[in-house]
Design a protein around this motif. Structure first.
Motif, short mmCIF file in Angstrom:
data_model
loop_
_atom_site.label_atom_id
_atom_site.label_comp_id
_atom_site.label_asym_id
_atom_site.label_seq_id
_atom_site.Cartn_x
_atom_site.Cartn_y
_atom_site.Cartn_z
N ASN A 241 0.77 -1.29 -0.13
CA ASN A 241 -0.28 0.18 -0.10
C ASN A 241 0.74 1.21 0.21
OD1 ASN A 241 0.71 -0.20 2.48
ND2 ASN A 241 -1.43 0.13 3.55
N ARG A 242 2.47 1.09 -0.32
CA ARG A 242 3.18 2.60 -0.03
C ARG A 242 2.60 3.16 -1.46
NH1 ARG A 242 8.63 -0.56 -1.26
NH2 ARG A 242 7.38 -1.36 -1.99
N LEU A 243 2.10 3.27 -2.39
CA LEU A 243 1.41 3.89 -3.51
C LEU A 243 0.07 4.52 -3.12
CD1 LEU A 243 2.09 5.46 -6.09
CD2 LEU A 243 0.83 3.35 -7.50
N ILE A 244 -0.45 3.76 -2.05
CA ILE A 244 -2.25 4.63 -1.71
C ILE A 244 -1.61 5.35 -1.14
CG2 ILE A 244 -3.57 3.65 -0.50
CD1 ILE A 244 -3.77 1.14 -2.25
N LEU A 245 -0.73 4.70 0.67
CA LEU A 245 -0.60 6.17 1.72
C LEU A 245 0.22 7.32 0.66
CD1 LEU A 245 1.17 3.07 3.49
CD2 LEU A 245 -1.47 4.13 3.38
N GLU A 246 1.16 7.13 -0.28
CA GLU A 246 1.48 8.16 -0.79
C GLU A 246 0.81 9.45 -1.33
OE1 GLU A 246 4.71 7.08 -3.13
OE2 GLU A 246 6.18 6.57 -1.75
N ASN A 247 -0.41 8.17 -2.42
CA ASN A 247 -1.33 9.34 -2.83
C ASN A 247 -2.36 9.79 -2.27
OD1 ASN A 247 -0.56 8.92 -5.27
ND2 ASN A 247 -1.97 6.72 -5.82
N ILE A 248 -2.35 9.14 -1.00
CA ILE A 248 -3.56 9.76 -0.74
C ILE A 248 -3.40 11.26 0.48
CG2 ILE A 248 -5.34 9.39 2.33
CD1 ILE A 248 -5.72 6.48 1.21
N LYS A 249 -2.21 10.95 0.92
CA LYS A 249 -1.08 12.26 1.32
C LYS A 249 -1.55 13.33 0.84
CE LYS A 249 2.20 9.61 4.22
NZ LYS A 249 3.52 9.74 4.63
N LYS A 250 -0.77 13.06 -0.75
CA LYS A 250 -1.11 14.25 -1.68
C LYS A 250 -2.64 14.90 -2.21
CE LYS A 250 3.49 12.27 -4.12
NZ LYS A 250 3.27 11.76 -5.47
N THR A 251 -3.14 13.92 -2.08
CA THR A 251 -4.47 14.43 -2.27
C THR A 251 -5.00 15.66 -1.56
OG1 THR A 251 -5.03 12.69 -3.59
CG2 THR A 251 -6.67 14.12 -3.01
N GLY A 252 -4.44 14.90 -0.22
CA GLY A 252 -5.40 15.83 0.92
C GLY A 252 -4.55 17.02 1.11
N GLU A 253 -3.59 16.99 0.77
CA GLU A 253 -2.90 18.65 0.61
C GLU A 253 -3.17 19.15 -0.60
OE1 GLU A 253 -0.02 21.64 1.10
OE2 GLU A 253 -0.45 19.49 2.36
N TYR A 254 -3.71 18.56 -1.50
CA TYR A 254 -4.33 18.79 -3.22
C TYR A 254 -5.81 19.61 -2.60
CZ TYR A 254 -6.31 19.28 -7.16
OH TYR A 254 -7.42 19.97 -8.33
N ALA A 255 -6.38 19.10 -1.51
CA ALA A 255 -7.67 19.62 -1.14
C ALA A 255 -8.50 20.39 0.44
CB ALA A 255 -8.73 18.24 -0.41
N LYS A 256 -6.27 20.97 0.73
CA LYS A 256 -6.62 21.67 1.97
C LYS A 256 -7.45 22.49 1.53
CE LYS A 256 -2.18 23.61 1.53
NZ LYS A 256 -0.82 23.47 2.27
N ASP A 257 -7.58 22.95 0.54
CA ASP A 257 -8.88 24.56 -0.04
C ASP A 257 -10.04 24.60 0.22
OD1 ASP A 257 -9.08 23.53 -1.96
OD2 ASP A 257 -8.64 25.05 -3.56
N GLY A 258 -10.81 23.04 0.34
CA GLY A 258 -12.14 23.06 0.71
C GLY A 258 -12.73 22.43 -0.08
N ARG A 259 -12.01 23.06 -1.92
CA ARG A 259 -12.81 22.79 -2.95
C ARG A 259 -13.61 21.02 -3.44
NH1 ARG A 259 -13.40 21.19 -7.87
NH2 ARG A 259 -11.32 20.27 -8.15
N LEU A 260 -12.02 20.47 -3.01
CA LEU A 260 -12.32 19.14 -3.02
C LEU A 260 -12.95 18.28 -1.78
CD1 LEU A 260 -12.17 16.32 -4.74
CD2 LEU A 260 -10.12 16.47 -4.81
N LYS A 261 -13.80 17.63 -1.75
CA LYS A 261 -14.67 16.77 -0.92
C LYS A 261 -13.92 15.48 -0.76
CE LYS A 261 -17.75 16.72 2.48
NZ LYS A 261 -18.70 17.72 3.68
N THR A 262 -13.24 15.31 0.14
CA THR A 262 -12.47 13.79 0.17
C THR A 262 -13.20 13.07 1.55
OG1 THR A 262 -10.52 14.79 1.74
CG2 THR A 262 -10.38 15.00 -0.79
N VAL A 263 -13.17 11.77 1.55
CA VAL A 263 -13.88 10.85 2.17
C VAL A 263 -12.60 10.17 2.48
CG1 VAL A 263 -15.40 9.05 2.85
CG2 VAL A 263 -16.18 11.77 2.73
#
Length: 314
Positions: free
Chosen positions: A209-231
């Motif tokens: 799951n290394r790639l998965i965890l990396e991508n979730i972190k990157k998505t979290g950073e991308y989504a920090k402005d609130g435009r993209l809702k993530t679950v």
């Protein structure tokens, strides 16, 4: 000709895959092979053959018309799927699956079909009025949508051109350069975090799951402005990842690594897909696993709430 993809289902009037009433577009292909997968027909990237024994009348038409001699009659139809994979699955439609074409009883079916973006959108746009009234839209799921990145991107762009709310469901096992362009056209994203331990993840899904965890972190950073809702979601599989310690570890990981994510959902294991395995020549390995009890799910959800995360979205 526009961008073409392989779709295995389009479901209208869906209520649990994003806000409002939605149309779910299921794309074929997945890099993981989760042992509990409820859509095994989504794992293969190409169109594939399914056999429904209860419909078969034993006429032998399919045997006669298969040019590769992959079929024979025993207790029902016997299919040499290795031949199907080699000879049919990777050919163009119209050149393969003569067995399906000539099955009078409809006991044989091609799982998936090649579709243009415009063809998919014609189906999705049938319920535009319902989306407007309910706050719904289009959800792209699978399989894993990022297995078909060009098709996915064009589909999302076309949805936004038509002012549709867009949702993605992903296991996040993909190259970030495939993921990031699609996020620009995505309003809501479900990310699966099935197991935190890398070796256990590989044992039950076929990949670490290394790639998965990396991508979730990157998505979290991308989504920090609130435009993209993530679950973030975890399928709760008894005997695999249903311990209190496991869920607590995931909660701690979320809080530390993706603070922009405030919703963490648990999806109870179910058996609804187990009958599909035999239809496509596969074996379901989790037949003995029981569905988690309601009190167990509530116990695990309380851990999430204790870590100041939400379990529902609006």
């Amino acid at each position: 000709m526009g961008t073409q993809g392989v779709v295995f289902d389009i479901q209208r009037w869906s209520l649990h895959d994003g806000p409002g009433i939605r149309t779910n577009v299921f794309l074929k292909g997945c890099p993981l092979s989760c042992k509990w997968c409820s859509n095994p027909e989504s794992q293969e990237r190409n169109v594939e053959l399914a056999y429904f024994k209860d419909k078969c009348i034993g006429c032998g038409s399919c045997i006669k018309n298969c040019p590769y001699h992959a079929l024979s009659m025993g207790d029902g139809l016997d299919i040499d799927y290795s031949v199907c994979v080699e000879k049919c699955y990777h050919r163009e439609e119209g050149e393969s699956f003569a067995c399906v074409r000539d099955c009078y009883a409809k006991a044989l079916k091609m799982m998936g079909q090649k579709m243009q973006v415009e063809e998919v959108m014609q189906e999705v746009l049938k319920d535009t009025g319902i989306y407007d009234r309910s706050g719904g839209g289009m959800t792209v799921t699978g399989g894993e949508p990022f297995v078909q990145p060009e098709f996915l991107l064009e589909l999302l762009k076309k949805a936004k051109e038509n002012n549709l709310h867009t949702t993605l469901e992903s296991c996040m096992y993909a190259d970030w350069k495939m993921i990031k362009p699609c996020l620009e056209y995505t309003d809501f994203l479900f990310m699966d975090l099935k197991i935190l331990d890398g070796e256990e993840h590989k044992k039950y899904t076929g990949k670490d799951n290394r790639l998965i965890l990396e991508n979730i972190k990157k998505t979290g950073e991308y989504a920090k402005d609130g435009r993209l809702k993530t679950v973030i979601r975890t399928p709760v599989i008894p005997g695999v990842n249903d311990s209190k310690e496991t869920i607590e570890q995931i909660c701690l990981w979320i809080r530390e690594n993706v603070p922009s994510v405030s919703i963490y959902q648990l999806l109870p294991y179910h058996r609804l897909g187990r009958g599909k395995y035999k239809n496509i020549g596969k074996t379901y390995e989790m037949a003995s696993v029981e569905v988690p009890k309601e009190n167990k799910m509530k116990e695990l959800e309380q851990i999430i709430l204790d870590h100041r995360l939400e379990i529902k979205y609006e």
